[in-house]
Design an enzyme around this catalytic site. Structure first.
Site, PDB file in Angstrom:
ATOM      1  N   ASP A  45     -28.906 -12.272  12.120  1.00  0.00           N
ATOM      2  CA  ASP A  45     -28.123 -12.118  11.815  1.00  0.00           C
ATOM      3  C   ASP A  45     -26.618 -12.069  13.009  1.00  0.00           C
ATOM      4  O   ASP A  45     -25.512 -13.281  12.960  1.00  0.00           O
ATOM      5  CB  ASP A  45     -27.565 -11.300  10.710  1.00  0.00           C
ATOM      6  N   ASP A 184     -26.478  -9.315   4.691  1.00  0.00           N
ATOM      7  CA  ASP A 184     -26.313  -8.853   3.110  1.00  0.00           C
ATOM      8  C   ASP A 184     -25.233  -9.136   2.370  1.00  0.00           C
ATOM      9  O   ASP A 184     -26.070  -9.145   0.725  1.00  0.00           O
ATOM     10  CB  ASP A 184     -25.787  -7.150   3.009  1.00  0.00           C
TER      11      ASP A 184
HETATM   12  C1  GLA Z   1     -28.753  -4.491   8.273  1.00  0.00           C
HETATM   13  C2  GLA Z   1     -27.264  -5.411   8.318  1.00  0.00           C
HETATM   14  C3  GLA Z   1     -27.100  -7.258   8.404  1.00  0.00           C
HETATM   15  C4  GLA Z   1     -28.621  -6.773   9.425  1.00  0.00           C
HETATM   16  C5  GLA Z   1     -30.145  -5.979   9.485  1.00  0.00           C
HETATM   17  C6  GLA Z   1     -31.350  -6.265   9.742  1.00  0.00           C
HETATM   18  O1  GLA Z   1     -28.621  -4.754   6.158  1.00  0.00           O
HETATM   19  O2  GLA Z   1     -25.881  -4.652   7.432  1.00  0.00           O
HETATM   20  O3  GLA Z   1     -26.190  -7.275   8.699  1.00  0.00           O
HETATM   21  O4  GLA Z   1     -27.793  -6.833  10.384  1.00  0.00           O
HETATM   22  O5  GLA Z   1     -29.487  -4.740   8.527  1.00  0.00           O
HETATM   23  O6  GLA Z   1     -31.731  -7.441   9.753  1.00  0.00           O
END
Ligand code: GLA
Length: 380
Positions: A45, A184
């Site tokens: 992301d 997320d």
């Molecule tokens: C955490 C972060 C997300 C993403 C994931 C890995 O959940 O909050 O933004 O980077 O790790 O994909």
């Protein structure tokens, strides 16, 4: 749990009851925000890449009200977390962090204060059925639930959904200090029942991909190994990817904003330009992006078997190239992959602990869960 479930009503009710028990009044509003699991796209992301996620039917509920007789000034914000049995009084005129869970709430309220009038006096109670620190986005669900409840209770005009997600992401990245991407918060807001969410994290183009009538069950297996995204390992992965992107930009003679703008062939051609550890991490990201796009096509053509294979490849890549797995996560994935009815499994989220996500034929979900629990308990 299945993609179609909806046990959020009980949680909403509980948040209301917790509020009344704590503040001796009824809440004006209650809001729910789901957690999520990442199906494909581990650490893509913040590299401007792609992801496929699923919103869970577990989440955080926030109940809120403005106390009678108090209105402006930013004073008198009280927040109670049932999960932690902890109440905090927040002052938005003091923009310092407390160093605990209430920073997520304060970060959101400060962001909302930048869009409109300060929230004024507010009472809020939080209830959750998401495990904390397990890679199922309890912090994003908290941010989204808090923002929804605060907006409704204070009468602020709601932002559009993308700005909503970004606002919550800024609260976490800029205030709490976790340099997370948008996966997320976006998944919590845009996730749909009975389907997968595809997101382009650079353009925010997104699509809901339905799996009805044959949705798999989504099993989330929590290792109990707590990852703390704020402990620096997440930031270290991100820094590696950004260094690799800068190096590749120089080698390729064009600005590379994100690793997403690099092809597999370009990465291979200029591998020597990058420090070996950064290179391995960049290789994960570039190939993982390919897997997400292939996963989208697999989903759209109903090929869940291929989606599952891509998840297993994703896990192996996180383990071997990115370096964010651990033996507990590996055991859960290795156990799941050999069980009947299992399509695929991988770690979900930041890694270094937390949970795995397994897609499984609904008729085999209970048996799979039992085997995972049994095998894990025997070893750890
Ligand atoms: C955490 C972060 C997300 C993403 C994931 C890995 O959940 O909050 O933004 O980077 O790790 O994909």
């Amino acid at each position: 749990m299945t993609l179609a479930g909806d046990p959020k009503a009980a949680l909403l009710r509980r948040a209301g009851e917790v509020f009344t028990g704590r503040f001796d009044a009824a809440p004006d509003v209650v809001a729910f925000a789901p957690g999520r699991v990442e199906i494909l796209g581990n650490h893509t992301d913040y590299n401007g890449g792609w992801i496929i996620s699923v919103a869970l039917d577990l989440g955080v509920a926030a109940a809120a009200a403005r106390p009678m007789g108090e209105s402006g000034g930013g004073a008198g914000i009280a927040v109670y977390s049932e999960t932690l049995d902890s109440e905090r009084t927040l002052s938005l005129s003091d923009a310092r962090r407390a160093g605990d869970w209430s920073d997520y709430v304060k970060g959101v309220l400060l962001e909302l204060g930048r869009r409109g009038p300060p929230s004024g006096a507010l009472r809020m109670a939080l209830a959750s059925d998401l495990p904390v620190g397990s890679g199922v986005s309890s912090s994003a669900a908290l941010e989204v639930a808090v923002a929804s409840a605060a907006i409704a209770a204070t009468g602020q005009a709601p932002p559009d959904r993308l700005e909503f997600a970004r606002l919550c992401q800024r609260a976490e990245a800029d205030f709490v200090g976790v340099p997370c991407g948008i996966l997320d918060q976006f998944s919590s807001i845009f996730g749909v029942a009975g389907g997968f969410l595809f997101l382009d994290c650079a353009t925010h183009e997104h699509a809901e991909i339905t799996c009805a009538p044959s949705c798999p069950s989504v099993l989330v297996a929590d290792t109990g190994v707590r990852h703390e995204l704020v402990d620096g390992r997440y930031a270290d992965l991100r820094a590696s990817c950004e260094r690799a992107a800068t190096r590749l930009g120089v080698a390729l003679g064009r600005p590379i904003r994100f690793l997403r703008d690099v092809s597999v062939e370009e990465l291979e051609r200029h591998a020597e330009a990058i420090d070996p550890r950064d290179r391995a991490r960049a290789e994960h990201v570039v190939l993982e992006n390919e897997r997400v796009l292939e996963g989208r096509r697999a989903l759209e053509s109903g090929n869940l078997t291929l989606l599952g294979e891509l998840m297993l490849e994703s896990h192996a890549s996180s383990r071997d190239l990115l370096g964010n797995s651990c033996e507990e996560l590996d055991l859960l994935v290795d156990t799941a992959r050999d069980l009947p009815g299992v399509l695929g499994a991988k770690l979900s989220g930041g890694g270094f602990g937390g949970a795995t996500v397994t897609l499984v034929d609904p008729t085999r979900a209970d048996a799979t869960r039992e085997r995972l629990v049994e095998t894990f308990a025997r070893r750890f």
